[in-house]
Design a protein around this motif. Structure first.
Motif, PDB file in Angstrom:
ATOM      1  N   ILE A  39       0.757  -1.231  -0.066  1.00 36.27           N
ATOM      2  CA  ILE A  39      -0.083   0.088   0.098  1.00 36.27           C
ATOM      3  C   ILE A  39       0.812   1.276  -0.162  1.00 36.27           C
ATOM      4  O   ILE A  39       1.513   1.510   0.933  1.00 36.27           O
ATOM      5  N   GLY A  41       2.842   3.744  -3.371  1.00 40.41           N
ATOM      6  CA  GLY A  41       3.856   3.384  -4.563  1.00 40.41           C
ATOM      7  C   GLY A  41       4.949   4.395  -4.731  1.00 40.41           C
ATOM      8  O   GLY A  41       4.833   4.870  -5.843  1.00 40.41           O
ATOM      9  N   GLY A  45       7.521   1.424  -1.428  1.00 36.39           N
ATOM     10  CA  GLY A  45       6.516   0.545  -1.855  1.00 36.39           C
ATOM     11  C   GLY A  45       6.832  -0.340  -3.306  1.00 36.39           C
ATOM     12  O   GLY A  45       6.615  -1.479  -3.590  1.00 36.39           O
ATOM     13  N   GLU A  63      -1.949   2.578  -5.064  1.00 31.03           N
ATOM     14  CA  GLU A  63      -1.273   3.790  -5.045  1.00 31.03           C
ATOM     15  C   GLU A  63      -2.400   4.907  -4.973  1.00 31.03           C
ATOM     16  O   GLU A  63      -3.232   4.614  -6.147  1.00 31.03           O
ATOM     17  N   LEU A  66      -0.345   8.492  -8.332  1.00 25.08           N
ATOM     18  CA  LEU A  66       0.275   7.906  -9.236  1.00 25.08           C
ATOM     19  C   LEU A  66       1.863   7.672  -8.757  1.00 25.08           C
ATOM     20  O   LEU A  66       2.391   8.274  -8.142  1.00 25.08           O
ATOM     21  N   SER A  72       9.035  11.029  -3.270  1.00 27.03           N
ATOM     22  CA  SER A  72      10.067  10.305  -4.103  1.00 27.03           C
ATOM     23  C   SER A  72      10.321  11.110  -5.576  1.00 27.03           C
ATOM     24  O   SER A  72      11.384  10.991  -5.998  1.00 27.03           O
ATOM     25  N   ARG A  74       9.913  14.449  -5.529  1.00 24.64           N
ATOM     26  CA  ARG A  74       9.900  15.811  -5.402  1.00 24.64           C
ATOM     27  C   ARG A  74      11.188  16.196  -4.687  1.00 24.64           C
ATOM     28  O   ARG A  74      11.370  17.589  -4.502  1.00 24.64           O
ATOM     29  N   SER A 203      -6.031   4.685  -6.310  1.00 18.58           N
ATOM     30  CA  SER A 203      -6.656   3.718  -5.522  1.00 18.58           C
ATOM     31  C   SER A 203      -6.270   3.906  -4.168  1.00 18.58           C
ATOM     32  O   SER A 203      -5.472   3.265  -3.657  1.00 18.58           O
ATOM     33  N   ALA A 255      11.110  23.151  -1.775  1.00 19.49           N
ATOM     34  CA  ALA A 255      12.290  23.278  -2.533  1.00 19.49           C
ATOM     35  C   ALA A 255      12.108  24.579  -3.678  1.00 19.49           C
ATOM     36  O   ALA A 255      10.993  24.745  -4.035  1.00 19.49           O
ATOM     37  N   TRP A 345       5.791  15.800   0.949  1.00 23.99           N
ATOM     38  CA  TRP A 345       5.489  15.589   2.555  1.00 23.99           C
ATOM     39  C   TRP A 345       6.434  14.447   2.939  1.00 23.99           C
ATOM     40  O   TRP A 345       6.667  13.462   2.191  1.00 23.99           O
ATOM     41  N   GLY A 373      15.385   9.175   2.428  1.00 26.98           N
ATOM     42  CA  GLY A 373      14.768   7.973   1.766  1.00 26.98           C
ATOM     43  C   GLY A 373      14.846   7.743   0.577  1.00 26.98           C
ATOM     44  O   GLY A 373      14.530   6.893   0.086  1.00 26.98           O
TER      45      GLY A 373
HETATM   46  C1  LIG Z   1      11.406  18.476  -0.932  1.00 26.48           C
HETATM   47  C2  LIG Z   1      11.965  17.361  -0.384  1.00 26.48           C
HETATM   48  C3  LIG Z   1      13.377  17.056  -0.385  1.00 26.48           C
HETATM   49  C4  LIG Z   1      13.897  15.815   0.056  1.00 26.48           C
HETATM   50  N1  LIG Z   1      15.448  15.531  -0.475  1.00 26.48           N
HETATM   51  C5  LIG Z   1      15.851  14.422  -0.007  1.00 26.48           C
HETATM   52  C6  LIG Z   1      17.111  14.119  -0.697  1.00 26.48           C
HETATM   53  O1  LIG Z   1      17.785  14.971  -1.180  1.00 26.48           O
HETATM   54  N2  LIG Z   1      17.803  12.822  -0.360  1.00 26.48           N
HETATM   55  C7  LIG Z   1      17.003  11.950   0.398  1.00 26.48           C
HETATM   56  O2  LIG Z   1      17.350  10.882   0.321  1.00 26.48           O
HETATM   57  N3  LIG Z   1      15.704  12.206   0.703  1.00 26.48           N
HETATM   58  C8  LIG Z   1      15.090  13.442   0.435  1.00 26.48           C
HETATM   59  N4  LIG Z   1      13.718  13.444   0.880  1.00 26.48           N
HETATM   60  C9  LIG Z   1      13.096  12.729   1.435  1.00 26.48           C
HETATM   61  C10 LIG Z   1      12.639  11.480   0.618  1.00 26.48           C
HETATM   62  O3  LIG Z   1      12.049  11.901  -0.771  1.00 26.48           O
HETATM   63  C11 LIG Z   1      11.685  10.627   1.194  1.00 26.48           C
HETATM   64  O4  LIG Z   1      12.261   9.954   2.205  1.00 26.48           O
HETATM   65  C12 LIG Z   1      11.539   9.279   0.201  1.00 26.48           C
HETATM   66  O5  LIG Z   1      10.992   9.734  -1.136  1.00 26.48           O
HETATM   67  C13 LIG Z   1      10.467   8.467   0.931  1.00 26.48           C
HETATM   68  O6  LIG Z   1       9.855   7.393  -0.141  1.00 26.48           O
HETATM   69  P1  LIG Z   1       8.616   6.775   0.338  1.00 26.48           P
HETATM   70  O7  LIG Z   1       8.423   5.537  -0.890  1.00 26.48           O
HETATM   71  O8  LIG Z   1       8.784   6.074   1.709  1.00 26.48           O
HETATM   72  O9  LIG Z   1       7.330   7.557   0.330  1.00 26.48           O
HETATM   73  P2  LIG Z   1       6.606   8.477  -0.717  1.00 26.48           P
HETATM   74  O10 LIG Z   1       7.372   8.596  -2.060  1.00 26.48           O
HETATM   75  O11 LIG Z   1       6.010   9.585   0.009  1.00 26.48           O
HETATM   76  O12 LIG Z   1       5.428   7.520  -1.275  1.00 26.48           O
HETATM   77  C14 LIG Z   1       4.313   7.073  -0.331  1.00 26.48           C
HETATM   78  C15 LIG Z   1       3.179   6.854  -1.538  1.00 26.48           C
HETATM   79  O13 LIG Z   1       2.026   6.214  -0.446  1.00 26.48           O
HETATM   80  C16 LIG Z   1       0.971   6.925  -1.255  1.00 26.48           C
HETATM   81  N5  LIG Z   1      -0.111   6.775  -0.300  1.00 26.48           N
HETATM   82  C17 LIG Z   1      -0.396   7.447   0.895  1.00 26.48           C
HETATM   83  N6  LIG Z   1      -1.495   6.926   1.363  1.00 26.48           N
HETATM   84  C18 LIG Z   1      -2.027   6.096   0.685  1.00 26.48           C
HETATM   85  C19 LIG Z   1      -3.178   5.377   0.985  1.00 26.48           C
HETATM   86  N7  LIG Z   1      -4.131   5.308   1.849  1.00 26.48           N
HETATM   87  N8  LIG Z   1      -3.382   4.533  -0.063  1.00 26.48           N
HETATM   88  C20 LIG Z   1      -2.701   4.197  -1.132  1.00 26.48           C
HETATM   89  N9  LIG Z   1      -1.564   4.990  -1.447  1.00 26.48           N
HETATM   90  C21 LIG Z   1      -1.278   5.834  -0.431  1.00 26.48           C
HETATM   91  C22 LIG Z   1       1.191   8.340  -1.702  1.00 26.48           C
HETATM   92  O14 LIG Z   1       0.420   8.948  -2.612  1.00 26.48           O
HETATM   93  C23 LIG Z   1       2.793   8.129  -1.901  1.00 26.48           C
HETATM   94  O15 LIG Z   1       2.805   7.930  -3.381  1.00 26.48           O
HETATM   95  C24 LIG Z   1      13.264  14.841   0.359  1.00 26.48           C
HETATM   96  C25 LIG Z   1      11.756  15.035   0.530  1.00 26.48           C
HETATM   97  C26 LIG Z   1      11.125  16.125  -0.055  1.00 26.48           C
HETATM   98  C27 LIG Z   1       9.773  16.316   0.221  1.00 26.48           C
END
Ligand SMILES: Cc1cc2nc3c(=O)[nH]c(=O)nc-3n(C[C@H](O)[C@H](O)[C@H](O)COP(=O)(O)OP(=O)(O)OC[C@H]3O[C@@H](n4cnc5c(N)ncnc54)[C@H](O)[C@@H]3O)c2cc1C
Length: 435
Positions: A39, A41, A45, A63, A66, A72, A74, A203, A255, A345, A373
């Motif tokens: 859950i 993407g 994920g 997801e 998208l 991820s 941004r 979704s 950013a 976020w 991340g």
């Molecule tokens: C401006 C900014 C700068 C950053 N700079 C860096 C950097 O330079 N280097 C670094 O290592 N990290 C950086 N980070 C952090 C890094 O981007 C994140 O830690 C990483 O992308 C997390 O990946 P993720 O897959 O855990 O989360 P995400 O990419 O947030 O993915 C989570 C997904 O879950 C989906 N979702 C949420 N709730 C639900 C639901 N109920 N049902 C279905 N889908 C759902 C969302 O739509 C989203 O697509 C930065 C973040 C930001 C915002």
């Protein structure tokens, strides 16, 4: 691109790195069964789903919007082996496990570099390393005294490191580098879409229940019955009641990207090395060049909210503050205009470390990689997938694994974030007076 506002500075509601794809995978409808449901993407994920499919599991990835379009796509695009906190604070939280955490962070960089190569993802990766730049002379002394310079680190003053003289010095950590995170996230999305993973976009999951013999997952258009489920929903995790309470605090990070800057102007600013930089402020700032000749800088004023809104836009006051910080560090580039701003976020934990664990016998989570991340989320997603199938636990997964399902309420709130900002600005001002 998603945009609003009519000034020369464009505020984006999506990623500033790439255009949003126009074709989405269809939403989940009806009843679906699978071995494992992932859950969320993002990179975490998508990597988990890919690995589970490679290991022969029937996987469904759902997801809300998208795949890859959250943090991820941004972020600032730094792949670093650093951990978010001062080593002294980490020692307090993790004691004996700190060495293992540094190993985990280094392996996460290796893993993500290999992911890019293995799938031939064109994301402009440059293995430049990263300079931890000290904003003041006192911060430089602290950095040298308490940092963990390793074999692949070089300590130097601004001239030696080729960074603007507004930084007294720093440590060049020659591991990792920078890339275009939008291209990476959409590249991984393509790999997942063409794999055996069943992908459903648009979704949003509204409920997850461990029934004892399976996991029932509710969505607006249907439901999933899975043997196991993984939550990789990052900052949105608190919205799902099955997640442990207080797992992390949603924090909005902004950013800004400038208009193109000429090589002569960068040289005149003292940034002759062009190596990306992050500062050791309480709230880290970052400055990096891009392949399109611009500079992207992030993170001075962080914001939080009880409920993260996926369609949020950057606030003008926060953007103005970021631009002020850029001009203080690059005084010769005062005429360079900011061109675009966007945000995303992240889930923030008090230790600034990722958390992975199990919330019920059949439901796992992997998230809150804070600002690290980009390499850590896909690595942990993969390690967690291995753990689900093969039952063993890799040392790197064990380093961040949470046995306890109880989390103390975080101290991140508008007041503490404001105090952190004030402390940073006071430090900057004292540093300027002593320069
Ligand atoms: C401006 C900014 C700068 C950053 N700079 C860096 C950097 O330079 N280097 C670094 O290592 N990290 C950086 N980070 C952090 C890094 O981007 C994140 O830690 C990483 O992308 C997390 O990946 P993720 O897959 O855990 O989360 P995400 O990419 O947030 O993915 C989570 C997904 O879950 C989906 N979702 C949420 N709730 C639900 C639901 N109920 N049902 C279905 N889908 C759902 C969302 O739509 C989203 O697509 C930065 C973040 C930001 C915002």
């Amino acid at each position: 691109m998603d945009q609003a506002g009519g000034t020369s500075l464009t505020y984006l509601s999506g990623s500033g790195w790439v255009d949003r794809p126009t074709t989405l995978e269809s939403a989940l409808t009806g009843d679906v069964e699978c071995d494992v449901a992932v859950i969320g993407g993002g990179l975490g994920g998508m990597a988990a789903a890919l690995r589970l499919a490679e290991l022969g599991r029937d996987v469904v990835l759902v997801e809300a919007d998208l795949c890859g379009w959250g943090a991820s796509a941004r972020n600032a695009g730094y792949i670093t082996p650093t951990l978010g906190n001062d080593p002294r604070i980490l020692n307090r939280f993790y004691g004996d496990r700190v060495r293992a955490l540094y190993k985990f962070a280094g392996h996460a960089v290796d893993f993500t570099e290999d992911l890019i190569t293995r799938h031939g993802i064109d994301c402009g990766y440059q293995p430049t390393g990263n300079i931890a730049a000290a904003p003041t002379a006192a911060a430089f002394r602290r950095m040298v005294a308490h940092g963990r310079p390793g074999r692949r680190s070089v300590v130097g003053d601004a001239a030696q490191l080729g960074i603007p003289p507004t930084f007294p010095g720093g440590i060049h950590i020659k591991v990792g580098g920078i890339l275009n995170p939008g291209q990476l996230a959409l590249g991984v999305r393509e790999v997942v879409r063409t794999s055996a993973v069943r992908v459903f976009e648009q979704s949003p999951v509204t409920g997850v229940v461990d029934t004892g013999d399976s996991v029932r997952i509710e969505l607006p258009g249907g439901r999933i019955r899975a043997r196991q489920a993984i939550l990789t929903t990052n900052a949105f995790t608190n919205e799902l009641p099955i997640a442990p309470r207080n797992l992390s605090t949603p924090v909005w990070v902004t950013a800004v990207e400038t208009e193109p800057v000429s090589a002569e102007m960068l040289d005149a600013a003292g940034w002759t090395s062009r190596t990306p930089m992050t500062t050791n402020h309480f709230v880290m700032q970052s400055f990096r060049p891009t392949n399109r000749g611009t500079i992207v800088f992030t993170t001075r004023r962080l914001q939080t909210a009880r409920r993260p809104r996926a369609d949020r836009m950057p606030d003008q006051a926060v953007v103005d503050d970021l631009v002020r910080g850029f001009r203080e560090r690059f005084p010769t580039l005062t005429d360079v205009a900011p061109a675009r701003a966007w945000g995303g976020w992240i889930g923030l934990t008090p230790s600034n470390m990722a958390v992975v664990g199990q919330t019920t016998p059949r439901v796992y989570y992997s998230m809150a990689c804070n600002g690290h991340g980009l390499p850590q989320a896909p690595y942990l997603g993969t390690l967690l997938a291995d753990h689900l199938v093969e039952k063993g636990m890799h040392d790197d997964l064990a380093a961040v694994w949470r046995e306890s399902r109880r989390f103390a309420p975080g101290i991140v709130n508008p007041v503490t974030l404001r105090l952190g900002w004030l402390a940073d600005r006071l430090g900057d001002r004292i540093g300027r007076l002593r320069r």
